[in-house]
Design a protein around this motif. Sequence first.
Motif, mmCIF file in Angstrom:
data_model
loop_
_atom_site.group_PDB
_atom_site.id
_atom_site.type_symbol
_atom_site.label_atom_id
_atom_site.label_comp_id
_atom_site.label_asym_id
_atom_site.label_seq_id
_atom_site.Cartn_x
_atom_site.Cartn_y
_atom_site.Cartn_z
ATOM 1 N N ARG A 61 0.821 -1.205 0.000
ATOM 2 C CA ARG A 61 0.000 0.000 0.000
ATOM 3 C C ARG A 61 0.857 1.258 0.000
ATOM 4 O O ARG A 61 0.553 2.227 -0.689
ATOM 5 N N THR A 107 2.122 1.768 -3.467
ATOM 6 C CA THR A 107 1.056 2.220 -4.356
ATOM 7 C C THR A 107 0.865 3.728 -4.249
ATOM 8 O O THR A 107 0.687 4.422 -5.254
ATOM 9 N N SER A 146 -4.410 2.348 -7.475
ATOM 10 C CA SER A 146 -4.530 0.959 -7.905
ATOM 11 C C SER A 146 -5.725 0.314 -7.228
ATOM 12 O O SER A 146 -6.266 0.833 -6.240
ATOM 13 N N SER A 147 -6.122 -0.829 -7.738
ATOM 14 C CA SER A 147 -7.245 -1.546 -7.124
ATOM 15 C C SER A 147 -6.895 -1.999 -5.713
ATOM 16 O O SER A 147 -7.748 -2.024 -4.827
ATOM 17 N N THR A 148 -5.613 -2.336 -5.489
ATOM 18 C CA THR A 148 -5.196 -2.738 -4.137
ATOM 19 C C THR A 148 -5.351 -1.592 -3.157
ATOM 20 O O THR A 148 -5.887 -1.754 -2.056
ATOM 21 N N GLY A 177 -9.018 -0.912 -2.484
ATOM 22 C CA GLY A 177 -9.598 -1.926 -1.611
ATOM 23 C C GLY A 177 -9.288 -1.653 -0.155
ATOM 24 O O GLY A 177 -10.155 -1.769 0.721
ATOM 25 N N THR A 194 -12.534 -6.180 -0.807
ATOM 26 C CA THR A 194 -11.486 -7.004 -1.406
ATOM 27 C C THR A 194 -11.021 -6.411 -2.738
ATOM 28 O O THR A 194 -11.783 -5.725 -3.437
ATOM 29 N N THR A 195 -9.776 -6.710 -3.095
ATOM 30 C CA THR A 195 -9.239 -6.231 -4.361
ATOM 31 C C THR A 195 -10.023 -6.793 -5.537
ATOM 32 O O THR A 195 -10.266 -6.092 -6.529
ATOM 33 N N SER A 196 -10.427 -8.050 -5.455
ATOM 34 C CA SER A 196 -11.183 -8.654 -6.562
ATOM 35 C C SER A 196 -12.514 -7.935 -6.770
ATOM 36 O O SER A 196 -12.945 -7.713 -7.910
ATOM 37 N N ASN A 233 -11.794 -4.648 -8.478
ATOM 38 C CA ASN A 233 -11.489 -4.856 -9.898
ATOM 39 C C ASN A 233 -12.752 -5.042 -10.724
ATOM 40 O O ASN A 233 -12.854 -4.550 -11.854
ATOM 41 N N SER A 285 2.126 -2.216 -11.339
ATOM 42 C CA SER A 285 0.773 -1.843 -10.935
ATOM 43 C C SER A 285 -0.016 -1.312 -12.119
ATOM 44 O O SER A 285 0.540 -0.755 -13.062
#
Length: 320
Positions: free
Chosen positions: A143, A146, A266-268, A271, A277-279, A282, A302
């Motif tokens: 993180r 990122t 970023s998606s991370t 999240g 969650t990252t998924s 996304n 990334s």
Amino acid sequence: MLRYELSEADLGGVRFGISPLCELGLSLRAIRDPSQYPLQLPWLRRTEEARARLDLDGLLALVDDRLWTPDFLNPRPASPLTRIDDEFAALEQIPAEQFHGDLIRVHGAVPSIYSGPVGPAIRRMVRILREFWDSCFEPHWLRMRTILEADIVYRGRQIAQGGLFTMLNDLSGAVEFDGHVISVRLKNPASRTEKTDGLGLTLVPTMFTRRASAPVNHGDPPMLMYPARGQGAMWETERITNPAAIVAVLGEVRTSLLTALSAPASSTELGLRFGVTTSAVNQHLRVLRDAGLVTSTRYGRSVLYFRSELGAALLLGPVG
């Protein structure tokens, strides 16, 4: 005051880098004086138990009461993709005169914990720093990185839209650029002017400087460490009040993501900021991208997302 006189070649050689070792070293400032780094108090709280098991004497011998750290902990990164293992390997090979010289410039003498034979002292220091990294940085580094990468993307957009002059003058209130000379107001009351002589200037975003930092040693390759944007949201789960009409169309989560993407992320990171969650992030980002409301670009390892003109217009609402 530090002044870097930049030649035309230097102006074309301004580049960005990320140094995990630099973050590790600068973080010792927050441990030494937490009151100076309020944005990182959550990190200090989360790592307090782990730090209690470390060799704190060895760590704190690498920072003084002025919050200076030796330059060997602030290597000039070659790119935004620098790996901590590579930096530790280089640190293990530093010459004895550099090890002692950098410590003396900070403390006035070599701290007793690192006196004696140089080889064992360097190995001990690297071991202590590795343990510090593994317990207090590695769990949070994705993180942190990122946020640092998102800052670099933002600065790149500034250069594209407003030029180098605009970007450099926006780095920090302690940094001024007149088109030829970068002036940096440091805590060190001594003034010095250095010609960069075609070496270029490396800009390093960091979580652990409030205004700006630079190498202590005179004549070192030009490097400026500046506070990264977005640190304030690092440790908090974000909640945004969204326009009801847009929520009715997109849903609460997608509207929150669109609102948050005024700066690349970023998606991370998203999240972590929103506690999902990252998924799941996304999936929502794919829908927003397919609708033309966000765009994406790959930066290193990334994928960073940011709001498109259409997305910005949607949030702005009808005009007139």
